[in-house]
Design a protein around this motif. Structure first.
Motif, PDB file in Angstrom:
ATOM      1  N   GLY A 263      -4.954  18.689  19.041  1.00 46.95           N
ATOM      2  CA  GLY A 263      -5.382  19.894  18.337  1.00 46.95           C
ATOM      3  C   GLY A 263      -6.894  19.994  18.244  1.00 46.95           C
ATOM      4  N   ARG A 264      -7.551  18.878  17.938  1.00 47.45           N
ATOM      5  CA  ARG A 264      -9.009  18.888  17.828  1.00 47.45           C
ATOM      6  C   ARG A 264      -9.663  19.104  19.188  1.00 47.45           C
ATOM      7  N   VAL A 265      -9.076  18.499  20.209  1.00 46.06           N
ATOM      8  CA  VAL A 265      -9.632  18.666  21.558  1.00 46.06           C
ATOM      9  C   VAL A 265      -9.538  20.126  21.995  1.00 46.06           C
ATOM     10  N   TRP A 271      -8.800  26.045  26.243  1.00 45.26           N
ATOM     11  CA  TRP A 271      -7.646  25.895  27.126  1.00 45.26           C
ATOM     12  C   TRP A 271      -8.027  25.298  28.476  1.00 45.26           C
ATOM     13  N   LYS A 272      -8.986  25.948  29.159  1.00 43.00           N
ATOM     14  CA  LYS A 272      -9.280  25.589  30.550  1.00 43.00           C
ATOM     15  C   LYS A 272      -9.766  24.157  30.685  1.00 43.00           C
ATOM     16  N   VAL A 273     -10.752  23.773  29.907  1.00 49.67           N
ATOM     17  CA  VAL A 273     -11.331  22.442  30.043  1.00 49.67           C
ATOM     18  C   VAL A 273     -10.303  21.368  29.701  1.00 49.67           C
ATOM     19  N   THR A 274      -9.505  21.611  28.657  1.00 52.42           N
ATOM     20  CA  THR A 274      -8.476  20.635  28.280  1.00 52.42           C
ATOM     21  C   THR A 274      -7.473  20.432  29.402  1.00 52.42           C
ATOM     22  N   MET A 275      -7.013  21.541  29.996  1.00 52.06           N
ATOM     23  CA  MET A 275      -6.055  21.437  31.102  1.00 52.06           C
ATOM     24  C   MET A 275      -6.669  20.741  32.308  1.00 52.06           C
ATOM     25  N   ILE A 276      -7.919  21.045  32.617  1.00 51.73           N
ATOM     26  CA  ILE A 276      -8.586  20.409  33.750  1.00 51.73           C
ATOM     27  C   ILE A 276      -8.665  18.898  33.547  1.00 51.73           C
ATOM     28  N   ILE A 277      -8.992  18.465  32.341  1.00 53.72           N
ATOM     29  CA  ILE A 277      -9.043  17.026  32.057  1.00 53.72           C
ATOM     30  C   ILE A 277      -7.674  16.396  32.266  1.00 53.72           C
ATOM     31  N   TYR A 310      -0.244  13.907  30.258  1.00 48.97           N
ATOM     32  CA  TYR A 310       0.847  14.671  29.643  1.00 48.97           C
ATOM     33  C   TYR A 310       0.335  15.601  28.542  1.00 48.97           C
ATOM     34  N   ALA A 311      -0.378  15.064  27.579  1.00 50.94           N
ATOM     35  CA  ALA A 311      -0.768  15.858  26.413  1.00 50.94           C
ATOM     36  C   ALA A 311      -1.762  16.952  26.775  1.00 50.94           C
ATOM     37  N   PHE A 312      -2.772  16.600  27.578  1.00 51.44           N
ATOM     38  CA  PHE A 312      -3.831  17.558  27.864  1.00 51.44           C
ATOM     39  C   PHE A 312      -3.396  18.650  28.832  1.00 51.44           C
ATOM     40  N   PHE A 313      -2.315  18.419  29.586  1.00 49.31           N
ATOM     41  CA  PHE A 313      -1.847  19.520  30.428  1.00 49.31           C
ATOM     42  C   PHE A 313      -0.499  20.059  29.965  1.00 49.31           C
ATOM     43  N   PHE A 314       0.571  19.268  30.060  1.00 50.21           N
ATOM     44  CA  PHE A 314       1.902  19.812  29.788  1.00 50.21           C
ATOM     45  C   PHE A 314       2.054  20.279  28.340  1.00 50.21           C
ATOM     46  N   ALA A 315       1.653  19.442  27.390  1.00 52.04           N
ATOM     47  CA  ALA A 315       1.760  19.867  25.994  1.00 52.04           C
ATOM     48  C   ALA A 315       0.878  21.077  25.728  1.00 52.04           C
ATOM     49  N   PHE A 320      -0.028  26.873  24.793  1.00 53.78           N
ATOM     50  CA  PHE A 320      -0.636  28.088  25.333  1.00 53.78           C
ATOM     51  C   PHE A 320       0.366  29.230  25.398  1.00 53.78           C
ATOM     52  N   VAL A 321       1.565  28.950  25.933  1.00 60.21           N
ATOM     53  CA  VAL A 321       2.598  29.979  26.037  1.00 60.21           C
ATOM     54  C   VAL A 321       2.965  30.508  24.658  1.00 60.21           C
ATOM     55  N   ASP A 322       3.099  29.604  23.685  1.00 62.14           N
ATOM     56  CA  ASP A 322       3.468  30.022  22.332  1.00 62.14           C
ATOM     57  C   ASP A 322       2.358  30.821  21.666  1.00 62.14           C
ATOM     58  N   ALA A 323       1.096  30.536  22.003  1.00 57.70           N
ATOM     59  CA  ALA A 323      -0.025  31.196  21.343  1.00 57.70           C
ATOM     60  C   ALA A 323      -0.390  32.531  21.979  1.00 57.70           C
ATOM     61  N   VAL A 324      -0.180  32.676  23.281  1.00 58.37           N
ATOM     62  CA  VAL A 324      -0.723  33.817  24.005  1.00 58.37           C
ATOM     63  C   VAL A 324       0.335  34.846  24.391  1.00 58.37           C
ATOM     64  N   PHE A 325       1.546  34.405  24.681  1.00 58.36           N
ATOM     65  CA  PHE A 325       2.545  35.324  25.214  1.00 58.36           C
ATOM     66  C   PHE A 325       3.158  36.174  24.094  1.00 58.36           C
ATOM     67  N   PRO A 326       3.641  37.374  24.426  1.00 58.97           N
ATOM     68  CA  PRO A 326       4.299  38.223  23.425  1.00 58.97           C
ATOM     69  C   PRO A 326       5.481  37.500  22.792  1.00 58.97           C
ATOM     70  N   LYS A 327       5.692  37.713  21.498  1.00 57.05           N
ATOM     71  CA  LYS A 327       6.703  36.967  20.759  1.00 57.05           C
ATOM     72  C   LYS A 327       8.108  37.144  21.324  1.00 57.05           C
ATOM     73  N   ASP A 328       8.417  38.357  21.802  1.00 58.45           N
ATOM     74  CA  ASP A 328       9.792  38.618  22.221  1.00 58.45           C
ATOM     75  C   ASP A 328      10.144  37.995  23.572  1.00 58.45           C
ATOM     76  N   VAL A 329       9.169  37.452  24.275  1.00 56.80           N
ATOM     77  CA  VAL A 329       9.481  36.802  25.560  1.00 56.80           C
ATOM     78  C   VAL A 329       9.002  35.354  25.591  1.00 56.80           C
ATOM     79  N   ARG A 330       8.536  34.829  24.460  1.00 59.26           N
ATOM     80  CA  ARG A 330       8.017  33.464  24.456  1.00 59.26           C
ATOM     81  C   ARG A 330       9.086  32.452  24.867  1.00 59.26           C
ATOM     82  N   SER A 331      10.294  32.611  24.334  1.00 59.72           N
ATOM     83  CA  SER A 331      11.351  31.663  24.647  1.00 59.72           C
ATOM     84  C   SER A 331      11.658  31.665  26.137  1.00 59.72           C
ATOM     85  N   SER A 332      11.750  32.854  26.727  1.00 56.39           N
ATOM     86  CA  SER A 332      12.030  32.947  28.152  1.00 56.39           C
ATOM     87  C   SER A 332      10.871  32.412  28.980  1.00 56.39           C
ATOM     88  N   ALA A 333       9.643  32.670  28.540  1.00 59.25           N
ATOM     89  CA  ALA A 333       8.476  32.159  29.258  1.00 59.25           C
ATOM     90  C   ALA A 333       8.431  30.632  29.190  1.00 59.25           C
TER      91      ALA A 333
END
Length: 418
Positions: A263-265, A271-277, A310-315, A320-333
């Motif tokens: 969370g702190r990272v 998003w981008k830098v964390t995923m790249i790491i 694992y944490a810096f990319f997959f988690a 990211f999906v939960d924070a950015v995507f519309p609520k009604d399609v988050r589960s499907s995304a």
């Protein structure tokens, strides 16, 4: 016991079953003399089960079974299938038993999550600690093999990976009946076809498409690690066969520690830098495998990068999906990305890396086969660097990092417009 601790034990058993056999299944199939295509077919069973499980657990299981009884029946069948897998030495019986196990086990991954969310008072605050039980279970299950396996284990010894998993599966089947009652959801809508179509249409947003492609690449690399790592440690590095699973479990220990700081990272780096790491962690780990195989301390230490991978990319992708995507399609995304990670990436890795190992293997004058691990590991290292370039050059998320629910995501980049 407190409900949260009971759910924690549920996760311990759930992931311990998986962790018992995952690191050594491909070396074991090699001991049985299975051809690369046969090993690939067995490995793809998990991907097939992941695809079937998305629809089965969301539609049939949720509507017709209480969750705890579904777990009990699934793990009873799974335990029997694992016993069959342990004693099957020819390909087709082995494949049939393992496929049955995969088909009944994979849906339980989402069912245990459903039980946890349904019975925690504050799922948002408490689920992380409960889910950590799965990582603990993966680490703990590696230790019995110090005593069950030898330094140079035979196939008769290694079959214990399935017998230990079967014992845990039977224990979990019984324990499931003690879990909080989570009734069938008769009114569950099942698969929302409109939501799935909308989730697929989100790929038209450039940053979503880039993330989807990078997730595919990284999931192939991640699953390929489990295909190659144990044989590399035992055959090339010289780590005893009864200790290799303990060495591999260091990655899960690091994962626990890394999750505390994620969370702190994210807040600091975005998003981008964390995923790249996270993806660079894969490149670094395989580069070390390729060029420092003669140093046992270095090879052991680099396992700790698994936590970052694992944490810096997959988690981070899940967040990211939960924070950015519309609520009604988050589960499907989430389902689409999870299908990449558990399903498609697993299938591709199960075909790609056994084939590469076969091509890069040579039999010496003494009749002993050896693998060109330097060339082998440069392949996933190169794939990781390609994924890093995709993220760095083309991934432009609508917000720098996690934002509050009330914050506005820039409309020009929001997937809600798709």
């Amino acid at each position: 016991m407190k409900t949260s601790f009971r759910l924690f034990l549920m996760m311990v058993l759930q992931l311990a079953i998986w962790g018992a056999w995952a690191p050594k299944i491909f070396p074991y199939m090699g001991m049985l003399g299975f051809e690369p295509w046969q090993q690939s077919l067995v490995g793809s069973s998990w991907g097939v089960a992941a695809l079937v499980g998305i629809f089965f657990s969301n539609q049939f299981a949720d509507r017709n079974f209480s969750a705890e009884r579904f777990l009990a029946v699934s793990h009873l069948i799974g335990g029997l299938a694992l016993v069959g897998t342990a004693f099957a030495t020819s390909f087709w019986p082995f494949f049939a038993c393992y496929l049955i196990f995969s088909l009944v086990y994979v849906p339980t991954l989402s069912v245990t999550n459903s039980i946890a969310f349904a019975n925690l008072k504050d799922p948002a605050a408490d689920f992380g600690a409960v889910r950590m039980g799965g990582t603990v279970g993966w680490v703990l299950v590696s230790w019995p093999f110090v005593f069950l396996l030898g330094a140079h284990s035979s196939a008769e010894q290694v079959r214990w990976i399935f017998l230990v998993a079967a014992i845990l599966s039977f224990v979990f089947a019984a324990y499931s009946l003690t879990l909080p009652h989570t009734p069938a959801r008769k009114d569950a809508p099942g698969i929302d076809n409109l939501a799935w179509r909308r989730a697929l249409k989100l790929l038209a947003a450039p940053f979503v498409l880039v993330l989807f492609l990078v997730t595919f690449i990284d999931s192939v690399i991640h699953n390929g690690y489990f295909v190659m790592a144990d044989a590399f440690l035992t055959n090339r590095v010289g780590i005893a066969g009864n200790l290799s699973m303990v060495v591999l479990s260091l990655g899960q220990v690091a994962e626990i520690l890394t999750m505390f700081f994620l969370g702190r990272v994210l807040a600091r780096l975005g998003w981008k830098v964390t995923m790249i790491i996270g993806v660079l962690g894969h490149a670094a780990r395989f580069a070390v495998f390729a060029f420092f195989a003669d140093s046992i301390p270095v090879i052991v230490a680099v396992q700790l990068l698994h936590g970052i991978c694992y944490a810096f990319f997959f988690a981070t992708v899940y967040i990211f999906v939960d924070a950015v995507f519309p609520k009604d399609v988050r589960s499907s995304a989430q389902g689409l990305f999870n299908l990449l990670i558990l399903g498609v990436g697993n299938v591709v890795a199960s075909f790609l890396f056994p084939s590469l190992i076969s091509r890069l293997s040579q039999t010496g004058a003494d009749g002993v086969a050896s693998v060109d691990y330097t060339s082998l590991f440069l392949v996933p290292a190169g794939m990781a660097l390609a994924a890093v370039l995709l993220l760095a050059l083309f991934f432009r998320p609508p917000s720098r990092g996690p934002v509050a629910e009330t914050d506005e995501v820039p409309a020009t980049a929001s997937p809600a417009q798709v």
